[in-house]
Write a protein that holds these residues in place. Sequence first.
Motif, PDB file in Angstrom:
ATOM      1  N   GLN A 167       0.869  -1.251   0.106  1.00  0.00           N
ATOM      2  CA  GLN A 167       0.232  -0.005   0.087  1.00  0.00           C
ATOM      3  C   GLN A 167       0.936   1.211  -0.110  1.00  0.00           C
ATOM      4  O   GLN A 167       0.883   2.358   1.041  1.00  0.00           O
ATOM      5  CB  GLN A 167      -0.826  -0.096   1.173  1.00  0.00           C
ATOM      6  CG  GLN A 167      -2.215   0.094   0.810  1.00  0.00           C
ATOM      7  CD  GLN A 167      -3.349  -0.106   1.769  1.00  0.00           C
ATOM      8  OE1 GLN A 167      -3.436   0.301   3.021  1.00  0.00           O
ATOM      9  NE2 GLN A 167      -4.256  -0.895   1.623  1.00  0.00           N
ATOM     10  N   SER A 168       1.650   1.403  -1.081  1.00  0.00           N
ATOM     11  CA  SER A 168       2.397   2.587  -1.153  1.00  0.00           C
ATOM     12  C   SER A 168       1.928   3.764  -1.416  1.00  0.00           C
ATOM     13  O   SER A 168       0.694   3.580  -1.853  1.00  0.00           O
ATOM     14  CB  SER A 168       3.432   2.157  -2.329  1.00  0.00           C
ATOM     15  OG  SER A 168       4.439   1.122  -2.159  1.00  0.00           O
ATOM     16  N   THR A 169       2.412   4.703  -0.856  1.00  0.00           N
ATOM     17  CA  THR A 169       1.814   6.192  -1.196  1.00  0.00           C
ATOM     18  C   THR A 169       2.589   7.256  -1.880  1.00  0.00           C
ATOM     19  O   THR A 169       2.218   8.596  -1.781  1.00  0.00           O
ATOM     20  CB  THR A 169       1.442   6.938   0.510  1.00  0.00           C
ATOM     21  OG1 THR A 169       2.666   6.735   1.099  1.00  0.00           O
ATOM     22  CG2 THR A 169       0.458   5.858   1.159  1.00  0.00           C
ATOM     23  N   ASP A 170       3.705   6.720  -2.223  1.00  0.00           N
ATOM     24  CA  ASP A 170       4.639   7.774  -3.128  1.00  0.00           C
ATOM     25  C   ASP A 170       4.588   7.773  -4.491  1.00  0.00           C
ATOM     26  O   ASP A 170       5.774   8.375  -5.052  1.00  0.00           O
ATOM     27  CB  ASP A 170       6.300   7.311  -2.615  1.00  0.00           C
ATOM     28  CG  ASP A 170       6.659   6.131  -2.863  1.00  0.00           C
ATOM     29  OD1 ASP A 170       5.908   5.169  -3.414  1.00  0.00           O
ATOM     30  OD2 ASP A 170       7.916   5.852  -3.080  1.00  0.00           O
ATOM     31  N   GLY A 171       3.771   6.935  -4.966  1.00  0.00           N
ATOM     32  CA  GLY A 171       3.752   7.121  -6.493  1.00  0.00           C
ATOM     33  C   GLY A 171       4.187   5.694  -7.019  1.00  0.00           C
ATOM     34  O   GLY A 171       4.216   5.315  -8.294  1.00  0.00           O
ATOM     35  N   THR A 172       4.638   4.681  -6.370  1.00  0.00           N
ATOM     36  CA  THR A 172       5.279   3.554  -6.752  1.00  0.00           C
ATOM     37  C   THR A 172       4.157   2.703  -7.449  1.00  0.00           C
ATOM     38  O   THR A 172       4.228   2.089  -8.489  1.00  0.00           O
ATOM     39  CB  THR A 172       5.496   2.520  -5.472  1.00  0.00           C
ATOM     40  OG1 THR A 172       6.602   3.164  -4.858  1.00  0.00           O
ATOM     41  CG2 THR A 172       5.806   1.109  -5.990  1.00  0.00           C
ATOM     42  N   GLU A 192      -1.730  -4.121  -0.508  1.00  0.00           N
ATOM     43  CA  GLU A 192      -2.595  -4.254   0.624  1.00  0.00           C
ATOM     44  C   GLU A 192      -1.323  -3.998   1.903  1.00  0.00           C
ATOM     45  O   GLU A 192      -0.174  -4.316   1.613  1.00  0.00           O
ATOM     46  CB  GLU A 192      -3.443  -5.385   1.008  1.00  0.00           C
ATOM     47  CG  GLU A 192      -2.537  -6.603   0.872  1.00  0.00           C
ATOM     48  CD  GLU A 192      -3.650  -7.723   1.138  1.00  0.00           C
ATOM     49  OE1 GLU A 192      -4.610  -7.816   0.771  1.00  0.00           O
ATOM     50  OE2 GLU A 192      -3.146  -8.988   1.573  1.00  0.00           O
ATOM     51  N   LYS A 193      -1.733  -3.682   3.198  1.00  0.00           N
ATOM     52  CA  LYS A 193      -1.065  -3.797   4.105  1.00  0.00           C
ATOM     53  C   LYS A 193      -0.371  -5.378   4.669  1.00  0.00           C
ATOM     54  O   LYS A 193      -1.093  -6.063   4.193  1.00  0.00           O
ATOM     55  CB  LYS A 193      -1.577  -2.991   5.448  1.00  0.00           C
ATOM     56  CG  LYS A 193      -2.049  -1.597   5.517  1.00  0.00           C
ATOM     57  CD  LYS A 193      -0.467  -0.896   5.653  1.00  0.00           C
ATOM     58  CE  LYS A 193      -0.982   0.451   5.568  1.00  0.00           C
ATOM     59  NZ  LYS A 193       0.489   1.472   5.605  1.00  0.00           N
ATOM     60  N   ASP A 194       0.867  -5.070   4.951  1.00  0.00           N
ATOM     61  CA  ASP A 194       1.478  -6.626   5.228  1.00  0.00           C
ATOM     62  C   ASP A 194       2.140  -6.407   6.536  1.00  0.00           C
ATOM     63  O   ASP A 194       2.165  -5.425   7.379  1.00  0.00           O
ATOM     64  CB  ASP A 194       2.208  -7.068   4.167  1.00  0.00           C
ATOM     65  CG  ASP A 194       3.344  -6.183   3.874  1.00  0.00           C
ATOM     66  OD1 ASP A 194       4.386  -5.782   4.849  1.00  0.00           O
ATOM     67  OD2 ASP A 194       3.387  -5.605   2.740  1.00  0.00           O
TER      68      ASP A 194
END
Length: 251
Positions: free
Chosen positions: A43-48, A65-67
């Motif tokens: 669940q990347s938030t930097d554009g990945t 998703e979160k892990d």
Amino acid sequence: MSAHPKFSIITVVYNNVRDIEHTLKSVVNQSYDHIEYIVIDGQSTDGTLEIIQKYKDKIAVILSEKDKGIYDAMNKGLALATGDYVLFLNSGDEIYDLNSIENLAKLSDDADILYGETILVDDNRNIIGERRHKVPAHFDWKSFRYGMNICHQAIYIKREIAEPYDLNYKLCADIDWVIRCAKKAKKTVNAQQYVARYLVGGMSKQRHQESLKERFAIFKHYYGTIPNVFNHGIIALKAIWYRLNYGKPQD
């Protein structure tokens, strides 16, 4: 096994917008057709994730998703894999060249494990050199007793012998995983060529002392206390010799 084995390549990534595209391109542009690409994003938030989506037509599964950490994410990828072989190629690392999988497929011949050499690269993708540890001519589960001489990104394991990663290990579960797989392997094949480009750094490098302690515990478990102490003496002597001759190792 088919003359054209299927390779499941699994990339785990979290907030690595700088490097992820290098990894993606090295897989989706392979000359070999029988590849199942699985990307597990935390669940990347930097554009990945946006970069990953650019290649969605060539990616079999995108899960975001979160892990519970990198090895939990790897286990998710392994559970989704349907290929004959699995490879874990982390974000920032690359398959060596665009013909690598095709070359490995020709060499597979019912091998339980395929492996090769790794080239080290820096943040700018410049080649730094080879790893300090040379791959063994013949690999088995005891081959790691003097150090991890095959890079995780350069070992392809038959899916049917690949167990989940042990989440009790936080930094070196990959070493434990390869040893467990190798104990089941009847046939291993040295490709005798470069198969991966490894981006130097990584979590185990950043937390080096903690990583060494965990690795020692894993080796103790498999090789015994006294042999492990002796083997680590040899590892230390080799490390000193390397530093004296070549300087600080990059891997």
